[in-house]
Design a protein around this motif. Sequence first.
Motif, short mmCIF file in Angstrom:
data_model
loop_
_atom_site.label_atom_id
_atom_site.label_comp_id
_atom_site.label_asym_id
_atom_site.label_seq_id
_atom_site.Cartn_x
_atom_site.Cartn_y
_atom_site.Cartn_z
N ARG A 77 0.79 -1.23 -0.04
CA ARG A 77 0.20 -0.18 0.17
C ARG A 77 0.91 1.25 0.07
NH1 ARG A 77 -3.43 -3.45 3.35
NH2 ARG A 77 -2.29 -2.48 5.20
N HIS A 78 1.90 1.16 0.55
CA HIS A 78 2.84 2.40 0.77
C HIS A 78 3.53 2.57 -0.52
CE1 HIS A 78 5.17 5.60 2.50
NE2 HIS A 78 6.41 4.84 1.99
N ILE A 79 3.95 1.69 -1.39
CA ILE A 79 4.62 1.82 -2.65
C ILE A 79 3.54 2.16 -3.62
CG2 ILE A 79 5.76 0.81 -4.49
CD1 ILE A 79 7.06 -0.95 -2.26
N GLY A 80 2.37 1.65 -3.32
CA GLY A 80 1.19 2.11 -4.32
C GLY A 80 1.07 3.74 -4.04
N LEU A 81 0.99 4.21 -2.80
CA LEU A 81 0.71 5.45 -2.49
C LEU A 81 1.78 6.47 -3.12
CD1 LEU A 81 -0.56 7.98 -0.88
CD2 LEU A 81 1.30 7.56 0.91
N LEU A 82 3.01 6.03 -3.31
CA LEU A 82 4.10 6.66 -3.95
C LEU A 82 4.05 6.46 -5.36
CD1 LEU A 82 7.46 5.38 -1.95
CD2 LEU A 82 5.95 7.62 -1.59
N ALA A 83 3.57 5.40 -5.99
CA ALA A 83 3.26 5.36 -7.28
C ALA A 83 2.12 6.55 -7.96
CB ALA A 83 2.58 3.90 -7.78
N GLN A 84 1.03 6.71 -6.76
CA GLN A 84 0.03 7.76 -7.16
C GLN A 84 0.98 9.14 -7.13
OE1 GLN A 84 -3.64 7.79 -5.83
NE2 GLN A 84 -3.92 5.41 -6.07
N PHE A 85 1.74 9.30 -6.24
CA PHE A 85 2.62 10.51 -6.32
C PHE A 85 3.28 10.82 -7.34
CE2 PHE A 85 3.48 10.95 -1.48
CZ PHE A 85 2.21 11.15 -1.10
N ALA A 86 3.93 9.63 -7.89
CA ALA A 86 4.78 9.65 -9.10
C ALA A 86 3.85 10.08 -10.28
CB ALA A 86 5.69 8.48 -9.28
N GLY A 87 2.82 9.11 -10.40
CA GLY A 87 1.84 9.37 -11.71
C GLY A 87 1.25 10.88 -11.78
N LEU A 88 1.04 11.49 -10.54
CA LEU A 88 0.50 12.87 -10.77
C LEU A 88 1.57 13.83 -11.14
CD1 LEU A 88 -1.54 12.84 -7.52
CD2 LEU A 88 -2.66 13.51 -10.10
N LEU A 89 3.04 13.67 -10.58
CA LEU A 89 3.88 14.52 -11.11
C LEU A 89 4.72 14.29 -12.18
CD1 LEU A 89 5.19 14.70 -7.32
CD2 LEU A 89 4.28 16.48 -8.44
N HIS A 90 4.90 13.26 -12.87
CA HIS A 90 5.67 12.53 -13.99
C HIS A 90 5.80 13.58 -15.02
CE1 HIS A 90 2.05 10.88 -16.00
NE2 HIS A 90 3.02 10.72 -17.00
N ASP A 91 4.58 14.37 -15.41
CA ASP A 91 4.83 15.36 -16.62
C ASP A 91 4.69 16.66 -16.05
OD1 ASP A 91 5.16 13.41 -18.55
OD2 ASP A 91 3.08 13.21 -19.06
N THR A 92 5.08 17.10 -14.99
CA THR A 92 4.95 18.54 -14.69
C THR A 92 5.91 19.36 -15.60
OG1 THR A 92 6.80 17.98 -12.92
CG2 THR A 92 4.50 17.96 -12.13
N CYS A 93 6.95 18.77 -15.99
CA CYS A 93 7.76 19.56 -16.95
C CYS A 93 7.81 19.05 -18.61
CB CYS A 93 9.22 19.41 -16.74
SG CYS A 93 9.35 20.09 -14.88
#
Length: 246
Positions: A77-93
């Motif tokens: 669940r914790h890595i899944g949470l980090l995956a959601q962080f990464a998904g939201l932030l991956h295309d910020t640039c």
Amino acid sequence: MASLQTIPAFYLDCAVELKFSWDMFFDHPLILRLQEDCLPFLYDDFGHGVEHSKKVAQEACAIVLVECTALSPDDCRHIGLLAQFAGLLHDTCRLEPHHAEKGAEVSRMVLKDYPISDHDRDLVAQAIEVHDAFRPGQELPEDPRARLLAGALYDADKFRWGPDNFVTTLWEICDYAEWSLKEIADRFPEGLARVEAVGGTFRTRTGRKYGPQMIEQGLALGRELQQRLKDLSGTGRRLSGREVRE
């Protein structure tokens, strides 16, 4: 055309994990906070904005939950949470050169005040840094958790190269770039070749199992659309108004 395609097997076989991820996305306070914090960095006008990032976040988390059978439920669940962080932030640039590396830097900045460890921030940044397709010199992390997170982010992002690419992404880019029908049609062969090449790059077992079907559906849709664009642009039979609407 898209409505006539079958539902990809990923959404049927992994429905439980997707439901858990969906609930987390709309209930977890840190995810709700991040959705607000990353909005200024996402640009819908080039096909990789808010809706794209939401889908990647939810599906990257689901891939983690399917993959991490060797870890404890809490770790999953914790890595899944980090995956959601990464998904939201991956295309910020996304509109900048070397967008993956710069996006990793932005992720550290955005997450600096979040109640997570420095190691977690590193895991998110590392996953974002290596999510770009066909970029030479990318090395996946050695740590199993970091490798899982990076693979899940990459595969969820590349799932979007299937039908999504021709249902939403292409048209947002065309609208942003103001391409004519002929310009769009002329770019199709190169675009289809790149989509086809992605089919062999998935990094997790889940991605390799389900990703190629999504890519094939996208290619089938793209090829049919390419022919219709040729007709519309005057290189073949012109479509009637009714055919265009359908």
